[in-house]
Design a protein around this motif. Structure first.
Motif, PDB file in Angstrom:
ATOM      1  N   LEU A  80     -33.245 -13.583 -15.046  1.00 17.06           N
ATOM      2  CA  LEU A  80     -32.417 -14.750 -14.483  1.00 17.06           C
ATOM      3  C   LEU A  80     -32.151 -15.523 -13.392  1.00 17.06           C
ATOM      4  CD1 LEU A  80     -30.830 -17.198 -16.164  1.00 17.06           C
ATOM      5  CD2 LEU A  80     -28.698 -15.358 -16.407  1.00 17.06           C
ATOM      6  N   ALA A  81     -32.037 -14.326 -12.864  1.00 16.21           N
ATOM      7  CA  ALA A  81     -31.775 -15.065 -11.222  1.00 16.21           C
ATOM      8  C   ALA A  81     -32.605 -15.419 -11.065  1.00 16.21           C
ATOM      9  CB  ALA A  81     -31.130 -13.602 -10.183  1.00 16.21           C
ATOM     10  N   GLN A  82     -33.977 -14.973 -10.652  1.00 11.89           N
ATOM     11  CA  GLN A  82     -34.920 -15.654 -10.038  1.00 11.89           C
ATOM     12  C   GLN A  82     -35.214 -17.089 -10.562  1.00 11.89           C
ATOM     13  OE1 GLN A  82     -39.028 -13.399 -10.676  1.00 11.89           O
ATOM     14  NE2 GLN A  82     -39.770 -14.783  -9.794  1.00 11.89           N
ATOM     15  N   ARG A  83     -34.868 -17.073 -12.208  1.00 11.40           N
ATOM     16  CA  ARG A  83     -35.212 -18.856 -12.784  1.00 11.40           C
ATOM     17  C   ARG A  83     -34.402 -19.573 -12.219  1.00 11.40           C
ATOM     18  NH1 ARG A  83     -37.076 -18.099 -19.022  1.00 11.40           N
ATOM     19  NH2 ARG A  83     -38.335 -16.812 -18.868  1.00 11.40           N
ATOM     20  N   LEU A  84     -32.669 -19.165 -12.241  1.00 12.44           N
ATOM     21  CA  LEU A  84     -31.683 -20.092 -11.253  1.00 12.44           C
ATOM     22  C   LEU A  84     -32.042 -20.650  -9.987  1.00 12.44           C
ATOM     23  CD1 LEU A  84     -28.653 -18.459 -12.372  1.00 12.44           C
ATOM     24  CD2 LEU A  84     -29.447 -20.713 -13.050  1.00 12.44           C
ATOM     25  N   ARG A  85     -32.989 -19.097  -8.978  1.00 14.92           N
ATOM     26  CA  ARG A  85     -33.321 -19.543  -7.531  1.00 14.92           C
ATOM     27  C   ARG A  85     -34.237 -20.683  -7.642  1.00 14.92           C
ATOM     28  NH1 ARG A  85     -31.723 -16.411  -3.545  1.00 14.92           N
ATOM     29  NH2 ARG A  85     -29.370 -15.521  -3.962  1.00 14.92           N
ATOM     30  N   SER A  86     -35.230 -20.394  -8.614  1.00 16.87           N
ATOM     31  CA  SER A  86     -35.967 -21.431  -8.251  1.00 16.87           C
ATOM     32  C   SER A  86     -35.911 -22.998  -8.722  1.00 16.87           C
ATOM     33  CB  SER A  86     -37.334 -21.268  -9.293  1.00 16.87           C
ATOM     34  OG  SER A  86     -37.025 -21.661 -10.594  1.00 16.87           O
ATOM     35  N   LEU A  87     -34.423 -22.927  -9.415  1.00 20.16           N
ATOM     36  CA  LEU A  87     -33.282 -24.032  -9.748  1.00 20.16           C
ATOM     37  C   LEU A  87     -32.808 -24.962  -8.587  1.00 20.16           C
ATOM     38  CD1 LEU A  87     -33.133 -23.748 -14.020  1.00 20.16           C
ATOM     39  CD2 LEU A  87     -34.511 -25.434 -12.930  1.00 20.16           C
ATOM     40  N   GLY A  88     -33.123 -23.992  -7.078  1.00 21.87           N
ATOM     41  CA  GLY A  88     -31.609 -24.190  -6.460  1.00 21.87           C
ATOM     42  C   GLY A  88     -30.550 -23.628  -5.963  1.00 21.87           C
ATOM     43  N   TRP A  89     -30.528 -23.133  -7.078  1.00 26.74           N
ATOM     44  CA  TRP A  89     -29.299 -22.401  -7.234  1.00 26.74           C
ATOM     45  C   TRP A  89     -29.322 -21.020  -6.264  1.00 26.74           C
ATOM     46  CZ3 TRP A  89     -25.108 -25.076  -8.267  1.00 26.74           C
ATOM     47  CH2 TRP A  89     -25.471 -25.771  -9.832  1.00 26.74           C
ATOM     48  N   ALA A  90     -28.468 -20.497  -4.976  1.00 30.54           N
ATOM     49  CA  ALA A  90     -28.166 -19.930  -4.359  1.00 30.54           C
ATOM     50  C   ALA A  90     -26.850 -19.003  -4.827  1.00 30.54           C
ATOM     51  CB  ALA A  90     -27.959 -20.684  -3.067  1.00 30.54           C
ATOM     52  N   ILE A  91     -27.752 -18.248  -5.545  1.00 24.90           N
ATOM     53  CA  ILE A  91     -26.332 -17.065  -6.888  1.00 24.90           C
ATOM     54  C   ILE A  91     -26.569 -15.593  -6.445  1.00 24.90           C
ATOM     55  CG2 ILE A  91     -28.174 -16.268  -8.981  1.00 24.90           C
ATOM     56  CD1 ILE A  91     -26.016 -17.003 -10.871  1.00 24.90           C
ATOM     57  N   SER A  92     -25.864 -14.430  -6.773  1.00 24.45           N
ATOM     58  CA  SER A  92     -25.948 -13.518  -5.574  1.00 24.45           C
ATOM     59  C   SER A  92     -26.059 -12.379  -7.605  1.00 24.45           C
ATOM     60  CB  SER A  92     -24.865 -12.810  -5.797  1.00 24.45           C
ATOM     61  OG  SER A  92     -23.932 -13.386  -4.778  1.00 24.45           O
ATOM     62  N   LEU A  93     -27.208 -11.327  -6.404  1.00 24.78           N
ATOM     63  CA  LEU A  93     -27.740  -9.969  -7.686  1.00 24.78           C
ATOM     64  C   LEU A  93     -26.990  -9.031  -8.005  1.00 24.78           C
ATOM     65  CD1 LEU A  93     -29.515  -9.844 -10.593  1.00 24.78           C
ATOM     66  CD2 LEU A  93     -31.446  -9.586  -8.774  1.00 24.78           C
ATOM     67  N   PHE A  94     -26.826  -8.768  -8.297  1.00 20.79           N
ATOM     68  CA  PHE A  94     -26.376  -6.923  -8.339  1.00 20.79           C
ATOM     69  C   PHE A  94     -26.660  -6.439  -9.328  1.00 20.79           C
ATOM     70  CE2 PHE A  94     -23.229  -9.372  -6.028  1.00 20.79           C
ATOM     71  CZ  PHE A  94     -22.251  -8.183  -5.785  1.00 20.79           C
ATOM     72  N   ASP A  95     -26.906  -4.715  -9.317  1.00 22.27           N
ATOM     73  CA  ASP A  95     -28.000  -4.201  -9.927  1.00 22.27           C
ATOM     74  C   ASP A  95     -27.402  -4.215 -11.176  1.00 22.27           C
ATOM     75  OD1 ASP A  95     -28.742  -2.803  -7.801  1.00 22.27           O
ATOM     76  OD2 ASP A  95     -27.817  -1.364  -8.155  1.00 22.27           O
ATOM     77  N   THR A  96     -26.269  -4.429 -11.510  1.00 23.25           N
ATOM     78  CA  THR A  96     -25.404  -5.160 -12.823  1.00 23.25           C
ATOM     79  C   THR A  96     -25.026  -6.209 -13.332  1.00 23.25           C
ATOM     80  OG1 THR A  96     -23.522  -5.135 -12.106  1.00 23.25           O
ATOM     81  CG2 THR A  96     -24.107  -2.473 -13.064  1.00 23.25           C
TER      82      THR A  96
END
Ligand code: PLP
Length: 389
Positions: free
Chosen positions: A340-356
């Motif tokens: 999910l984080a990767q998809r959001l990033r590919s749409l230009g969203w700089a989101i944080s990803l933690f283990d959980t």
């Protein structure tokens, strides 16, 4: 380096080209950072006073006086009339200074620090630098420290406890009144890391939110980290460290005889230190006042509430916990969080990803329109797992 330098015009053009890949807070796409666009006034003040160096206090006594005023203002926000403290490079330096002071104030056989497993990595750095052992305690489902387990970890080698007012992963607030009591009962140093929450929780409480007290009104609290360059609307670099007693801060001063402004004893880790950041912090505190900060926090919390409600309504997504402050933890029930984080990033969203989970920090640069756009993209990402991005 080239023999002949570049004309200024060419240099600006080159810089514009070279820095194109950097993100900007103004884009509204940075949703995982604890920093934000500085207030325009902070920016202007910072630019005007660039040459000031509080690492040579004798040269800039007036800036040092403003630093003292800024610390007094922060102390009063945190429930103390007078504290000793400094505007440092950030929360990392502030946390290291706090544990350094705690070490100086403790007998040599006490070298363990009990803290939450959600503590910021600056404590790992501090432990390595200061040769301390961190005893990490699990968190509860809301992301705050498990107090019972923390109490069980206290032993003859315990030197300090750390409470976090606004954890990095979820913005959770540890049970600091109870930690304060534990610290007093066991004669331990209690440091509070309010790097993020320090500029949020006092105002959120004023706005009627149910959050625990975390400041110097709690007798066991010996030091607090509070960062103007996070929710304080100031410029980078501006962290804050405050000590309840002057002696705690004095113990970590190092004498420097050769300074141009005359001999001094420097209290921070870095030597040369930005006076412009100190003055910009002072200017923010003076200009915004409590009502200004309350308005900033109110807006961020209202947007957080909106975001939380909307996220809960998206099938396939869940909140980790109800947000305590303007930090939202969410997880995917359909895809791995990494996907999910990767998809959001590919749409230009700089989101944080933690283990959980994924983390969204609702900072002042975010507007309702940005969040609506984000929610639409999230729905696309989660509802159509087979789409190629
Ligand atoms: N403490 C907490 C709770 C944080 O979240 C952070 C950074 O995110 C820090 C300390 C470190 O702050 P800095 O990045 O300014 O060194």
């Amino acid at each position: 380096m080239r023999e002949k330098g570049l004309w200024q015009f060419s240099l600006w053009r080159l810089l514009k080209k070279l820095l194109k890949a950097d993100n900007s807070f103004k884009s509204g796409r940075i949703i995982g950072s604890m920093c934000t666009s500085p207030h325009p006034l902070a920016e202007r003040v910072f630019r005007r006073y660039l040459e000031k160096n509080v690492g040579d206090p004798g040269l800039f006594p007036a800036t040092i006086a403003l630093e003292a005023e800024a610390i007094t203002a922060l102390a009063s926000l945190l429930g103390l009339k007078n504290a000793t403290g400094y505007i440092v490079s950030g929360g990392t330096e502030a946390n290291i200074l706090a544990l350094w002071a705690a070490k100086k104030a403790s007998p040599p056989e006490k070298r363990e620090v009990v803290l939450s497993e959600a503590a910021h990595f600056s404590f790992d750095k501090a432990a390595s630098l200061l040769d301390l052992k961190l005893i990490k305690v699990p968190v509860k489902s809301d992301g705050s420290l498990n107090l019972k387990q923390a109490a069980q970890k206290i032993g003859p080698r315990t030197m300090a406890l750390v409470g976090i007012a606004g954890t990095t992963p979820l913005g959770a607030v540890d049970p600091i009144p109870e930690l304060s009591q534990l610290a007093e009962e066991n004669n331990l140093f209690l440091h509070v890391d309010a790097a993020f929450g320090g500029f949020v929780i006092p105002f959120a409480r004023q706005l009627g939110r149910q959050l625990p007290e975390f400041g110097f009104r709690l007798a066991g609290v010996k030091s607090i980290c509070i960062d103007p360059h996070k929710m304080g609307m100031a410029v980078i670099p501006a962290g804050g460290i405050l000590f309840r007693q002057r002696e705690l801060a004095e113990a970590i001063r190092v004498p420097v005889p050769y300074l141009a402004g005359g001999e001094s004893a420097l209290p921070t880790i870095i030597g040369t230190r930005s006076g412009a950041a100190v003055i910009a912090t002072w200017a923010m505190l003076k200009h915004l006042g409590e009502s200004g900060y309350r308005a900033v926090v109110k807006r961020c919390l209202e947007l957080t509430d909106y975001l939380a409600i909307q996220l809960k309504a998206i099938p396939g997504l869940a909140l980790v916990t109800e947000p305590a402050i303007n930090i939202v933890g969410l997880k995917s029930l359909r895809l791995p969080n990494t996907e999910l984080a990767q998809r959001l990033r590919s749409l230009g969203w700089a989101i944080s990803l933690f283990d959980t989970h994924l983390r969204i920090v609702v900072m002042p640069h975010l507007r309702l329109s940005h969040l609506k756009h984000l929610l639409a993209d999230l729905r696309r990402c989660i509802v159509q797992p087979k789409v190629h991005f």
